[in-house]
Design an enzyme around this catalytic site. Structure first.
Site, PDB file in Angstrom:
ATOM      1  N   HIS A   1     -14.691   0.489  -0.842  1.00  0.00           N
ATOM      2  CA  HIS A   1     -13.561  -0.327  -0.402  1.00  0.00           C
ATOM      3  C   HIS A   1     -12.499   0.483   0.324  1.00  0.00           C
ATOM      4  CE1 HIS A   1     -14.642  -3.326  -3.840  1.00  0.00           C
ATOM      5  NE2 HIS A   1     -15.477  -3.400  -2.822  1.00  0.00           N
TER       6      HIS A   1
ATOM      7  N   CYS B   1      -6.341   3.323  12.862  1.00  0.00           N
ATOM      8  CA  CYS B   1      -5.616   2.811  14.032  1.00  0.00           C
ATOM      9  C   CYS B   1      -6.376   1.637  14.632  1.00  0.00           C
ATOM     10  CB  CYS B   1      -5.457   3.912  15.082  1.00  0.00           C
ATOM     11  SG  CYS B   1      -4.591   3.324  16.556  1.00  0.00           S
TER      12      CYS B   1
ATOM     13  N   THR C   1     -15.177  -1.909 -14.509  1.00  0.00           N
ATOM     14  CA  THR C   1     -15.085  -2.930 -13.469  1.00  0.00           C
ATOM     15  C   THR C   1     -15.352  -4.298 -14.078  1.00  0.00           C
ATOM     16  OG1 THR C   1     -15.933  -3.732 -11.334  1.00  0.00           O
ATOM     17  CG2 THR C   1     -17.487  -2.534 -12.754  1.00  0.00           C
TER      18      THR C   1
ATOM     19  N   TYR D   1       0.820  -1.216   0.000  1.00  0.00           N
ATOM     20  CA  TYR D   1       0.000   0.000   0.000  1.00  0.00           C
ATOM     21  C   TYR D   1       0.855   1.269   0.000  1.00  0.00           C
ATOM     22  CZ  TYR D   1      -4.040  -2.880   0.295  1.00  0.00           C
ATOM     23  OH  TYR D   1      -4.991  -3.803  -0.031  1.00  0.00           O
TER      24      TYR D   1
HETATM   25  C1  BV8 Z   1     -17.576  -9.029   1.813  1.00  0.00           C
HETATM   26  C2  BV8 Z   1      -9.627  -2.658  -1.526  1.00  0.00           C
HETATM   27  C3  BV8 Z   1     -19.189  -9.665   3.446  1.00  0.00           C
HETATM   28  C4  BV8 Z   1      -8.241  -3.081  -1.289  1.00  0.00           C
HETATM   29  C5  BV8 Z   1     -10.827  -4.427  -2.678  1.00  0.00           C
HETATM   30  C6  BV8 Z   1     -17.059 -16.518  -3.524  1.00  0.00           C
HETATM   31  C7  BV8 Z   1     -18.066 -16.083  -4.362  1.00  0.00           C
HETATM   32  C8  BV8 Z   1     -18.575 -14.799  -4.282  1.00  0.00           C
HETATM   33  C9  BV8 Z   1     -18.058 -13.891  -3.349  1.00  0.00           C
HETATM   34  C10 BV8 Z   1     -17.046 -14.307  -2.529  1.00  0.00           C
HETATM   35  C11 BV8 Z   1     -16.545 -15.610  -2.611  1.00  0.00           C
HETATM   36  N1  BV8 Z   1     -15.561 -15.720  -1.689  1.00  0.00           N
HETATM   37  C12 BV8 Z   1     -15.427 -14.541  -1.029  1.00  0.00           C
HETATM   38  C13 BV8 Z   1     -16.332 -13.669  -1.530  1.00  0.00           C
HETATM   39  C14 BV8 Z   1     -16.552 -12.277  -1.088  1.00  0.00           C
HETATM   40  C15 BV8 Z   1     -15.454 -11.393  -1.665  1.00  0.00           C
HETATM   41  C16 BV8 Z   1     -15.412 -11.484  -3.161  1.00  0.00           C
HETATM   42  O1  BV8 Z   1     -16.243 -10.927  -3.860  1.00  0.00           O
HETATM   43  N2  BV8 Z   1     -14.410 -12.218  -3.683  1.00  0.00           N
HETATM   44  C17 BV8 Z   1     -14.325 -12.381  -5.113  1.00  0.00           C
HETATM   45  C18 BV8 Z   1     -12.874 -12.180  -5.559  1.00  0.00           C
HETATM   46  C19 BV8 Z   1     -14.842 -13.758  -5.469  1.00  0.00           C
HETATM   47  N3  BV8 Z   1     -15.796 -10.037  -1.288  1.00  0.00           N
HETATM   48  C20 BV8 Z   1     -15.382  -9.555  -0.107  1.00  0.00           C
HETATM   49  O2  BV8 Z   1     -14.654 -10.140   0.649  1.00  0.00           O
HETATM   50  C21 BV8 Z   1     -15.943  -8.197   0.263  1.00  0.00           C
HETATM   51  N4  BV8 Z   1     -16.509  -8.275   1.583  1.00  0.00           N
HETATM   52  O3  BV8 Z   1     -18.118  -9.717   0.972  1.00  0.00           O
HETATM   53  O4  BV8 Z   1     -17.992  -8.938   3.133  1.00  0.00           O
HETATM   54  C22 BV8 Z   1     -20.320  -8.707   3.493  1.00  0.00           C
HETATM   55  C23 BV8 Z   1     -20.856  -8.208   2.308  1.00  0.00           C
HETATM   56  C24 BV8 Z   1     -21.932  -7.340   2.378  1.00  0.00           C
HETATM   57  C25 BV8 Z   1     -22.449  -6.960   3.614  1.00  0.00           C
HETATM   58  C26 BV8 Z   1     -21.885  -7.451   4.787  1.00  0.00           C
HETATM   59  C27 BV8 Z   1     -20.810  -8.329   4.733  1.00  0.00           C
HETATM   60  C28 BV8 Z   1     -14.856  -7.154   0.290  1.00  0.00           C
HETATM   61  C29 BV8 Z   1     -14.353  -6.931  -1.112  1.00  0.00           C
HETATM   62  C30 BV8 Z   1     -13.406  -5.724  -1.118  1.00  0.00           C
HETATM   63  C31 BV8 Z   1     -12.001  -6.167  -1.417  1.00  0.00           C
HETATM   64  N5  BV8 Z   1     -11.136  -4.982  -1.543  1.00  0.00           N
HETATM   65  N6  BV8 Z   1     -10.104  -3.310  -2.741  1.00  0.00           N
HETATM   66  C32 BV8 Z   1      -7.339  -2.616  -2.401  1.00  0.00           C
HETATM   67  O5  BV8 Z   1      -7.778  -1.909  -3.322  1.00  0.00           O
HETATM   68  O6  BV8 Z   1      -6.162  -2.982  -2.336  1.00  0.00           O
HETATM   69  S1  BV8 Z   1     -11.408  -5.117  -4.099  1.00  0.00           S
HETATM   70  C33 BV8 Z   1     -10.437  -4.674  -5.415  1.00  0.00           C
HETATM   71  O7  BV8 Z   1     -11.034  -5.318  -6.569  1.00  0.00           O
HETATM   72  C34 BV8 Z   1     -10.436  -3.198  -5.794  1.00  0.00           C
HETATM   73  O8  BV8 Z   1     -11.286  -2.398  -5.001  1.00  0.00           O
HETATM   74  C35 BV8 Z   1     -10.962  -3.227  -7.214  1.00  0.00           C
HETATM   75  O9  BV8 Z   1     -11.597  -2.068  -7.585  1.00  0.00           O
HETATM   76  C36 BV8 Z   1     -11.920  -4.343  -7.058  1.00  0.00           C
HETATM   77  C37 BV8 Z   1     -12.679  -4.892  -8.182  1.00  0.00           C
HETATM   78  O10 BV8 Z   1     -11.853  -4.975  -9.264  1.00  0.00           O
HETATM   79  P1  BV8 Z   1     -12.143  -3.971 -10.489  1.00  0.00           P
HETATM   80  O11 BV8 Z   1     -12.236  -2.583  -9.959  1.00  0.00           O
HETATM   81  O12 BV8 Z   1     -13.303  -4.479 -11.254  1.00  0.00           O
HETATM   82  O13 BV8 Z   1     -10.807  -4.073 -11.267  1.00  0.00           O
HETATM   83  P2  BV8 Z   1     -10.370  -5.249 -12.235  1.00  0.00           P
HETATM   84  O14 BV8 Z   1      -8.904  -5.130 -12.409  1.00  0.00           O
HETATM   85  O15 BV8 Z   1     -10.963  -6.551 -11.776  1.00  0.00           O
HETATM   86  O16 BV8 Z   1     -11.114  -4.931 -13.615  1.00  0.00           O
HETATM   87  C38 BV8 Z   1     -10.773  -3.761 -14.315  1.00  0.00           C
HETATM   88  C39 BV8 Z   1     -11.823  -3.611 -15.406  1.00  0.00           C
HETATM   89  O17 BV8 Z   1     -11.575  -2.400 -16.095  1.00  0.00           O
HETATM   90  C40 BV8 Z   1     -11.780  -4.715 -16.434  1.00  0.00           C
HETATM   91  O18 BV8 Z   1     -13.104  -5.118 -16.732  1.00  0.00           O
HETATM   92  C41 BV8 Z   1     -11.136  -4.049 -17.668  1.00  0.00           C
HETATM   93  O19 BV8 Z   1     -11.683  -4.551 -18.880  1.00  0.00           O
HETATM   94  C42 BV8 Z   1     -11.568  -2.619 -17.482  1.00  0.00           C
HETATM   95  N7  BV8 Z   1     -10.637  -1.635 -18.053  1.00  0.00           N
HETATM   96  C43 BV8 Z   1      -9.273  -1.680 -18.056  1.00  0.00           C
HETATM   97  N8  BV8 Z   1      -8.799  -0.555 -18.633  1.00  0.00           N
HETATM   98  C44 BV8 Z   1      -9.876   0.205 -18.990  1.00  0.00           C
HETATM   99  C45 BV8 Z   1     -11.048  -0.484 -18.615  1.00  0.00           C
HETATM  100  N9  BV8 Z   1     -12.278   0.004 -18.841  1.00  0.00           N
HETATM  101  C46 BV8 Z   1     -12.357   1.199 -19.454  1.00  0.00           C
HETATM  102  N10 BV8 Z   1     -11.289   1.932 -19.846  1.00  0.00           N
HETATM  103  C47 BV8 Z   1     -10.037   1.463 -19.641  1.00  0.00           C
HETATM  104  N11 BV8 Z   1      -8.981   2.184 -20.038  1.00  0.00           N
END
Ligand code: BV8
Length: 223
Positions: free
Chosen positions: A105, A113, A172, A52
């Protein structure tokens, strides 16, 4: 016309910030998804803090792009009828002029803290374990939501603001929940849905999709 916009890493890509799933999306040989977890932090806090610290330093070297600025113009036009939710932890929406941004996020520019729960604006490093300005404990971590942690204000996003007329997802991959489910909430509320992305899947939950770079598609859509 109530509009909800959800942005992801793709809207910041053209500012020079790598997305999570870039082709070469590794950091020091680690998959970001495995570093952004409480378990990784417990196992190797210095590695996670450095991850980070480097992203915080990179953010200070880049600026908002035309897509961020277009959404700020949209906010001026729609006012409270626009709800901007971002998965991104960068501050490029704010630096592009948006005033109401919901960081689902968390934010790179804040430290939390774990000793006294205080949150502080933070622009430097945390790996050197600086004392918390409030309680003095060396217990500051990035104020971001890791996988397995509860997103910030998710209850706010899942209720009223998603009762909208139009839901737009920008840059996204739709892989991370609960944000990835928001399009389904919007469809359930009868909203029209639009996806703006560099790649548009063959089959999409969205009623409309526009393929292209955010700096082209977002200003075109806003105008
Ligand atoms: C939670 C902060 C409970 C840190 C981030 C199994 C199945 C389903 C869900 C789960 C599972 N196992 C676990 C889970 C839950 C899990 C989850 O979803 N896992 C996934 C991987 C399966 N989620 C969690 O743990 C969340 N918490 O569920 O708690 C709860 C829920 C609700 C209520 C109460 C309790 C917490 C998730 C947060 C994680 N932290 N970030 C950090 O940033 O370091 S997530 C991280 O991924 C970033 O925030 C990022 O933004 C996010 C998503 O990724 P994207 O933004 O979409 O980025 P990505 O690279 O994937 O895609 C980029 C896109 O842009 C692409 O489509 C590309 O084509 C496009 N692109 C590229 N260039 C361009 C473009 N588009 C236009 N123009 C361009 N030039």
């Amino acid at each position: 016309m109530r509009v909800v916009v959800l942005t992801g890493a793709g809207i910041s890509a053209e500012s020079g910030l790598p997305t999570f799933r870039d082709a070469d999306g590794l950091w020091e040989g680690h998959d970001p998804m495995t570093v952004a977890t409480p378990e990784a932090y417990d196992a190797d806090p210095d590695l996670v803090q450095r991850f980070y610290d480097e992203r915080r330093a990179a953010l200070a070297r880049v600026g908002p792009n035309a897509a961020h600025r277009a959404l700020a113009r949209l906010e001026q036009h729609l006012g409270d009828d626009l709800h901007l939710v971002t998965q991104n932890v960068d501050d490029l929406h704010e630096r592009g002029g948006s005033e109401q941004v919901h960081h689902l996020h968390g934010r790179l520019g804040a430290a939390w803290c774990t000793a006294c729960d205080a949150r502080h604006a933070w622009s430097t490093t945390l790996a050197d374990r600086p004392p918390c300005p409030a309680c003095g404990a060396p217990a500051l971590r990035p104020d971001v939501v890791w996988f397995g942690e509860v997103p910030h204000g998710t209850e706010l996003v899942e209720q009223a603001p998603l009762d909208c007329d139009l839901f737009v997802a920008i840059g996204t991959s739709g892989l991370v929940y609960p944000a990835a489910a928001y399009v389904h909430y919007a469809i359930g509320c009868g909203a029209d849905t639009l996806e703006l992305n560099l790649e548009v899947p063959r089959v999409s939950d969205f009623s409309r999709s526009r393929r292209g770079r955010a700096t082209d598609t977002v200003p075109a859509w806003v105008e």
